[in-house]
Design an enzyme around this catalytic site. Structure first.
Site, short mmCIF file in Angstrom:
data_model
loop_
_atom_site.label_atom_id
_atom_site.label_comp_id
_atom_site.label_asym_id
_atom_site.label_seq_id
_atom_site.Cartn_x
_atom_site.Cartn_y
_atom_site.Cartn_z
N ASP A 6 0.86 -1.19 0.00
CA ASP A 6 0.00 0.00 0.00
C ASP A 6 0.89 1.23 0.00
O ASP A 6 2.06 1.17 0.35
CB ASP A 6 -0.91 0.01 1.24
CG ASP A 6 -1.96 1.11 1.16
OD1 ASP A 6 -2.80 1.06 0.25
OD2 ASP A 6 -1.92 2.05 1.97
N SER A 7 0.29 2.36 -0.36
CA SER A 7 1.05 3.61 -0.33
C SER A 7 1.37 4.01 1.11
O SER A 7 2.26 4.82 1.33
CB SER A 7 0.24 4.71 -1.00
OG SER A 7 -1.01 4.83 -0.35
N CYS A 69 -3.57 -1.14 -2.31
CA CYS A 69 -3.79 0.27 -2.65
C CYS A 69 -4.64 0.39 -3.92
O CYS A 69 -4.24 -0.06 -4.99
CB CYS A 69 -2.42 0.91 -2.88
SG CYS A 69 -2.48 2.65 -3.26
N GLU A 155 -4.49 9.94 7.75
CA GLU A 155 -3.06 9.74 8.06
C GLU A 155 -2.66 10.55 9.30
O GLU A 155 -1.78 10.16 10.05
CB GLU A 155 -2.19 10.14 6.86
CG GLU A 155 -2.36 9.25 5.64
CD GLU A 155 -1.33 8.12 5.54
OE1 GLU A 155 -0.16 8.35 5.87
OE2 GLU A 155 -1.72 7.01 5.13
N CYS A 187 -10.83 3.01 -1.70
CA CYS A 187 -9.59 3.51 -1.11
C CYS A 187 -9.37 2.78 0.20
O CYS A 187 -10.30 2.62 0.99
CB CYS A 187 -9.70 5.01 -0.86
SG CYS A 187 -8.29 5.68 0.05
N HIS A 189 -7.98 3.61 2.85
CA HIS A 189 -8.11 4.39 4.09
C HIS A 189 -9.55 4.55 4.55
O HIS A 189 -9.81 4.70 5.74
CB HIS A 189 -7.50 5.78 3.90
CG HIS A 189 -6.01 5.81 3.84
ND1 HIS A 189 -5.29 5.13 2.91
CD2 HIS A 189 -5.12 6.44 4.64
CE1 HIS A 189 -4.00 5.35 3.11
NE2 HIS A 189 -3.87 6.14 4.15
N1 DGL Z 1 -3.88 3.65 -0.45
C1 DGL Z 1 -4.53 4.61 -1.31
C2 DGL Z 1 -5.73 3.99 -2.01
O1 DGL Z 1 -6.22 2.95 -1.63
C3 DGL Z 1 -4.96 5.84 -0.58
C4 DGL Z 1 -3.83 6.71 -0.16
C5 DGL Z 1 -3.07 7.34 -1.28
O2 DGL Z 1 -3.56 8.24 -1.98
O3 DGL Z 1 -1.93 6.93 -1.42
O4 DGL Z 1 -6.18 4.54 -2.97
#
Ligand code: DGL
Length: 275
Positions: A6-7, A69, A155, A187, A189
């Site tokens: 993930d990011s 992600c 975050e 997403c 998050h």
């Molecule tokens: N993990 C990203 C997603 O699921 C969200 C956070 C980001 O923009 O990096 O889209």
């Protein structure tokens, strides 16, 4: 071993249900926190970040990488599958995303044929959810909304504050007006604000986070592919890697997901090719 990418922290909302359902495997998690959020970057930049993550995770011995992600899945999955799975190692390695199982589930449960999708700018601009849903049923109407302010709130641990809830309400207004009956949380998050999504959308709307659906779909996938399943190590090892502050990562996992995790290892992934 299975790698979850993930990011940042968000992929923990996917990892948690996967581990609950499939605890026997070894897992590594990579959060590219130093460069998160990915969602406001260009597709070219996201592809480059995704390549670096894949190279790192394969170098750690992953046989199966899951792009938790949504931003990376929607923008870079096809690209990395093409780049890294076309050679002699193709049969030994896999990279899977989260979008298709979620799209399938949404199509299955919608009654009025109106599905909403929320995600980062990159995910919404990629139009991938609409494309996948229309492959399954071209008559379904899709209503999309990018919610770029939510990831920074989450975050920062500010998602329980009234400011975050009021921003979410503004984002969801147009989707409410379209009378959708199913909302995809596109997403990683957003599940951390799922109660707010549900409250604002009302009880007639089914809100779909990707974690549980991905876990079920992974289980089914491994059942269909014994050649991959047999290769996965099963010692219940869990290792975490982050490109930013390990302590902050561990605190986030515990506070927001109730996950007691080993302190992550801090790594640099943007120069793997130059090492
Ligand atoms: N993990 C990203 C997603 O699921 C969200 C956070 C980001 O923009 O990096 O889209």
């Amino acid at each position: 071993m299975i790698a979850i990418f993930d990011s940042g922290y968000g992929g923990l909302t996917v990892m948690k249900p996967i581990i609950n359902l499939l605890p026997q495997y070894d897992y590594i998690y990579l959060g590219d926190n130093a460069r998160s959020p990915y969602g406001n970057h260009s597709p070219e930049t996201i592809k480059k970040f995704a390549e670096e993550a894949v190279e790192y995770l394969f170098s750690k011995g992953a046989e199966l990488i899951i792009f938790a992600c949504n931003t990376a899945s929607s923008t870079a999955l096809r690209h990395v599958q093409h780049k890294y799975l076309k050679g002699k190692d193709e049969k030994d390695r896999k990279i899977l995303g989260v979008l298709i199982p979620v799209a399938q589930q949404a199509v299955k449960i919608t009654k009025n044929g109106k599905i909403g999708v929320v995600g980062t700018k990159a995910t919404i601009n990629s139009n991938v959810y609409e494309t996948e849903i229309h492959k399954l049923n071209s008559k379904i109407s899709i209503y999309q909304k990018a919610c770029p302010l939510l990831v920074p709130f989450i975050e920062e641990g500010w998602h329980t504050k009234p400011e975050a809830k009021s921003v979410l309400k503004k984002y969801l207004r147009s989707l409410k007006d379209c009378h959708i009956d199913t909302l995809i949380l596109g997403c990683t998050h957003y599940p951390l604000m799922i109660k707010d999504f549900k409250r604002i959308m009302g009880n007639k709307v089914k809100v779909l986070p990707s974690g549980e659906i991905t876990a079920e779909s992974l289980k089914a996938y491994l059942g269909r592919h014994p050649e991959i399943e047999n290769k996965l190590s099963k010692n219940k090892k869990r290792e975490f890697f982050t490109t930013d502050d390990p302590q902050k990562f561990q605190d986030f996992a515990e506070k927001n997901l109730g996950m007691k995790i080993k302190i992550p290892q801090k790594i640099i992934i943007n120069n793997v090719n130059n090492e």
